[in-house]
Design a protein around this motif. Structure first.
Motif, mmCIF file in Angstrom:
data_model
loop_
_atom_site.group_PDB
_atom_site.id
_atom_site.type_symbol
_atom_site.label_atom_id
_atom_site.label_comp_id
_atom_site.label_asym_id
_atom_site.label_seq_id
_atom_site.Cartn_x
_atom_site.Cartn_y
_atom_site.Cartn_z
ATOM 1 N N TYR A 50 30.998 39.033 70.710
ATOM 2 C CA TYR A 50 30.277 39.159 69.447
ATOM 3 C C TYR A 50 30.188 37.817 68.715
ATOM 4 O O TYR A 50 31.062 36.957 68.848
ATOM 5 C CB TYR A 50 30.963 40.193 68.555
ATOM 6 C CG TYR A 50 30.908 41.585 69.130
ATOM 7 C CD1 TYR A 50 29.764 42.361 69.030
ATOM 8 C CD2 TYR A 50 31.996 42.124 69.810
ATOM 9 C CE1 TYR A 50 29.691 43.625 69.592
ATOM 10 C CE2 TYR A 50 31.949 43.400 70.362
ATOM 11 C CZ TYR A 50 30.790 44.141 70.252
ATOM 12 O OH TYR A 50 30.726 45.393 70.802
ATOM 13 N N GLU A 51 29.156 37.684 67.937
ATOM 14 C CA GLU A 51 28.958 36.449 67.186
ATOM 15 C C GLU A 51 30.005 36.326 66.086
ATOM 16 O O GLU A 51 30.248 37.258 65.325
ATOM 17 C CB GLU A 51 27.556 36.427 66.566
ATOM 18 C CG GLU A 51 27.223 35.135 65.837
ATOM 19 C CD GLU A 51 25.807 35.111 65.298
ATOM 20 O OE1 GLU A 51 25.506 34.214 64.486
ATOM 21 O OE2 GLU A 51 25.014 36.000 65.663
ATOM 22 N N VAL A 52 30.617 35.166 66.011
ATOM 23 C CA VAL A 52 31.640 34.894 65.007
ATOM 24 C C VAL A 52 31.236 33.650 64.227
ATOM 25 O O VAL A 52 30.816 32.649 64.804
ATOM 26 C CB VAL A 52 33.025 34.683 65.660
ATOM 27 C CG1 VAL A 52 34.061 34.236 64.628
ATOM 28 C CG2 VAL A 52 33.486 35.966 66.342
ATOM 29 N N SER A 53 31.360 33.726 62.910
ATOM 30 C CA SER A 53 30.990 32.614 62.034
ATOM 31 C C SER A 53 31.717 31.326 62.426
ATOM 32 O O SER A 53 32.885 31.353 62.833
ATOM 33 C CB SER A 53 31.328 32.968 60.581
ATOM 34 O OG SER A 53 31.235 31.829 59.747
ATOM 35 N N LYS A 54 31.035 30.209 62.265
ATOM 36 C CA LYS A 54 31.638 28.905 62.541
ATOM 37 C C LYS A 54 32.744 28.573 61.555
ATOM 38 O O LYS A 54 33.547 27.665 61.792
ATOM 39 C CB LYS A 54 30.556 27.822 62.521
ATOM 40 C CG LYS A 54 29.553 27.935 63.668
ATOM 41 C CD LYS A 54 28.511 26.835 63.610
ATOM 42 C CE LYS A 54 27.514 26.965 64.771
ATOM 43 N NZ LYS A 54 26.463 25.927 64.720
ATOM 44 N N ARG A 55 32.783 29.310 60.447
ATOM 45 C CA ARG A 55 33.847 29.089 59.457
ATOM 46 C C ARG A 55 35.182 29.696 59.892
ATOM 47 O O ARG A 55 36.204 29.437 59.287
ATOM 48 C CB ARG A 55 33.446 29.708 58.117
ATOM 49 C CG ARG A 55 32.274 29.030 57.429
ATOM 50 C CD ARG A 55 32.104 29.606 56.042
ATOM 51 N NE ARG A 55 30.994 28.973 55.356
ATOM 52 C CZ ARG A 55 30.041 29.631 54.699
ATOM 53 N NH1 ARG A 55 30.074 30.947 54.663
ATOM 54 N NH2 ARG A 55 29.067 28.993 54.089
ATOM 55 N N VAL A 56 35.148 30.541 60.920
ATOM 56 C CA VAL A 56 36.368 31.211 61.387
ATOM 57 C C VAL A 56 37.096 30.303 62.382
ATOM 58 O O VAL A 56 36.510 29.833 63.359
ATOM 59 C CB VAL A 56 36.032 32.559 62.056
ATOM 60 C CG1 VAL A 56 37.294 33.208 62.618
ATOM 61 C CG2 VAL A 56 35.356 33.489 61.055
ATOM 62 N N LEU A 57 38.374 30.085 62.132
ATOM 63 C CA LEU A 57 39.197 29.264 63.019
ATOM 64 C C LEU A 57 39.830 30.175 64.072
ATOM 65 O O LEU A 57 40.569 31.106 63.735
ATOM 66 C CB LEU A 57 40.287 28.543 62.219
ATOM 67 C CG LEU A 57 39.779 27.646 61.078
ATOM 68 C CD1 LEU A 57 40.948 27.059 60.299
ATOM 69 C CD2 LEU A 57 38.904 26.529 61.635
ATOM 70 N N ILE A 58 39.531 29.924 65.341
ATOM 71 C CA ILE A 58 39.997 30.788 66.417
ATOM 72 C C ILE A 58 41.184 30.144 67.130
ATOM 73 O O ILE A 58 41.148 28.969 67.496
ATOM 74 C CB ILE A 58 38.866 31.072 67.423
ATOM 75 C CG1 ILE A 58 37.709 31.801 66.727
ATOM 76 C CG2 ILE A 58 39.389 31.915 68.588
ATOM 77 C CD1 ILE A 58 36.515 32.084 67.627
#
Length: 363
Positions: A50-58
């Motif tokens: 799924y698409e995850v915002s670039k603001r989310v740190l994985i």
């Protein structure tokens, strides 16, 4: 002022209902710009479907999980979780997954980090002796427990000595009309695993008086189960192989909702079936087995579809046949379902999560 860290923990973001909800939650929290959002993926498969915002740190472990050394790598994963989450130092942790929640709670024993857990499957389902024991011991240590349905709440209050429960359903995304033509199709969406019982639906379909209709099964083999080949053979045996379609994994599932006429769901065990909500959002009437939790929170039987006693194939067949024979009725039910499911709008559900897992002083 520096944003507060908040941490979401899940074993993977593969294609699935639980994973989709997690992706929507992290994207919502990131979009508020009030938090620095961390997502920890720690399972055997760490792919992001799924698409995850670039603001989310994985965050992911640097090592692969080796099932042949399961105990060693489980301990190693627990150590990774503890080290990673303590370094993040979040105001809250939200963990998804039944057996996986045990691992997260174990990893943070002795810390003051508040952990919220959410079970995403049938609430009274046994996870095996070890995990059932761990859940009884660890869940009371969670800051809060999120259940998806009223039935789930009733079950959990008996199972666990905890005073901080919250019922929050899944967000159901609106499905915009693309002006696609409805076809004579009965649709089911779900992974090809035994508990979903697509084979039962194939048998039911073969007994319908509907030679100009098709059964479309959107999904894929999962959990090391190779069911598609067996179910294709079943369709051939019942002489409906030319009218039963196995699509495999699909990114554009909406197209199938919008071109079908009826949604059928034969699953025997659910937590909160997103696909029923999505079908209703696409104005489809739904016929589903009334398994322990999930369908009864979504379907108003006789108004938006039909709830059928679990494994009553005769009644399931009768309800499908009725909707096939009376197109005006299925259209009316579809529109009522669309109206009802709007109560599960994405922003409202995400706000409920935020209000539960984030202290007032931190918002």
């Amino acid at each position: 002022m520096q944003n507060k860290n908040i941490c979401f923990v899940i074993h993977s973001l593969q294609a699935g209902g639980m994973e989709r909800v997690m992706s929507e939650l992290v994207n919502y929290f990131a979009a508020t710009e009030k938090y620095t959002v961390h997502l920890v993926l720690y399972g055997i498969k760490r792919e992001v479907f799924y698409e995850v915002s670039k603001r989310v740190l994985i965050h992911k472990p640097s090592f692969e999980f080796d099932n042949s050394k399961r105990l060693f790598h489980t301990v190693k994963t627990i150590a990774f979780l503890r080290k990673t989450i303590r370094a993040i130092n979040p105001i809250s942790v939200l963990s998804f997954g039944e057996t996986w929640n045990n691992m997260v709670l174990l990893s943070l024993l002795g810390t003051k980090i508040p952990v919220y857990v959410s079970d995403r499957a049938q609430p009274d389902k046994s996870l095996g002796k070890v995990h059932d024991f761990l859940r009884r011991k660890l869940y009371p240590r969670a800051k809060g427990v999120i259940v998806q349905t009223q039935k789930g709440l009733e079950v959990f209050k008996i199972m666990y000595t905890h005073s901080h429960f919250k019922v929050i359903g899944n967000p159901i995304r609106p499905i915009a009309d693309r002006q696609l033509k409805r076809e004579k199709v009965i649709l089911m969406v779900g992974r090809y695993i035994k508990i979903k019982q697509q084979d039962v639906l194939i048998r039911i379909f073969a007994n319908l008086n509907a030679e100009d209709w098709k059964l479309v099964l959107v999904g894929y083999d999962h959990l090391k189960q190779s069911n598609q080949k067996q179910w294709e053979e079943l369709a051939k045996k019942l002489q409906v192989e030319d009218r039963v379609v196995f699509t495999g994994k699909q990114e554009d599932v909406e197209k199938y909702y919008l071109t079908s006429s009826i949604f059928a769901f034969t699953s025997a065990s659910e937590g909160f079936p997103n696909v029923i909500g999505e079908a209703m959002a696409a104005c489809l009437p739904v016929v589903a087995y009334d398994c322990v939790a999930g369908p009864s929170d979504l379907i108003i039987s006789g108004e938006t579809g039909y709830l059928v006693p679990l494994n009553d194939e005769i009644q399931f067949t009768q309800k499908l046949q009725y909707l096939i024979d009376f197109p005006a009725k299925r259209e009316k039910m579809g529109w009522k379902g669309n109206e009802f499911i709007s109560t599960f709008e994405l922003i409202d559900i995400c706000e409920q999560f935020e209000q539960f897992i984030v202290p007032n002083t931190e918002r």
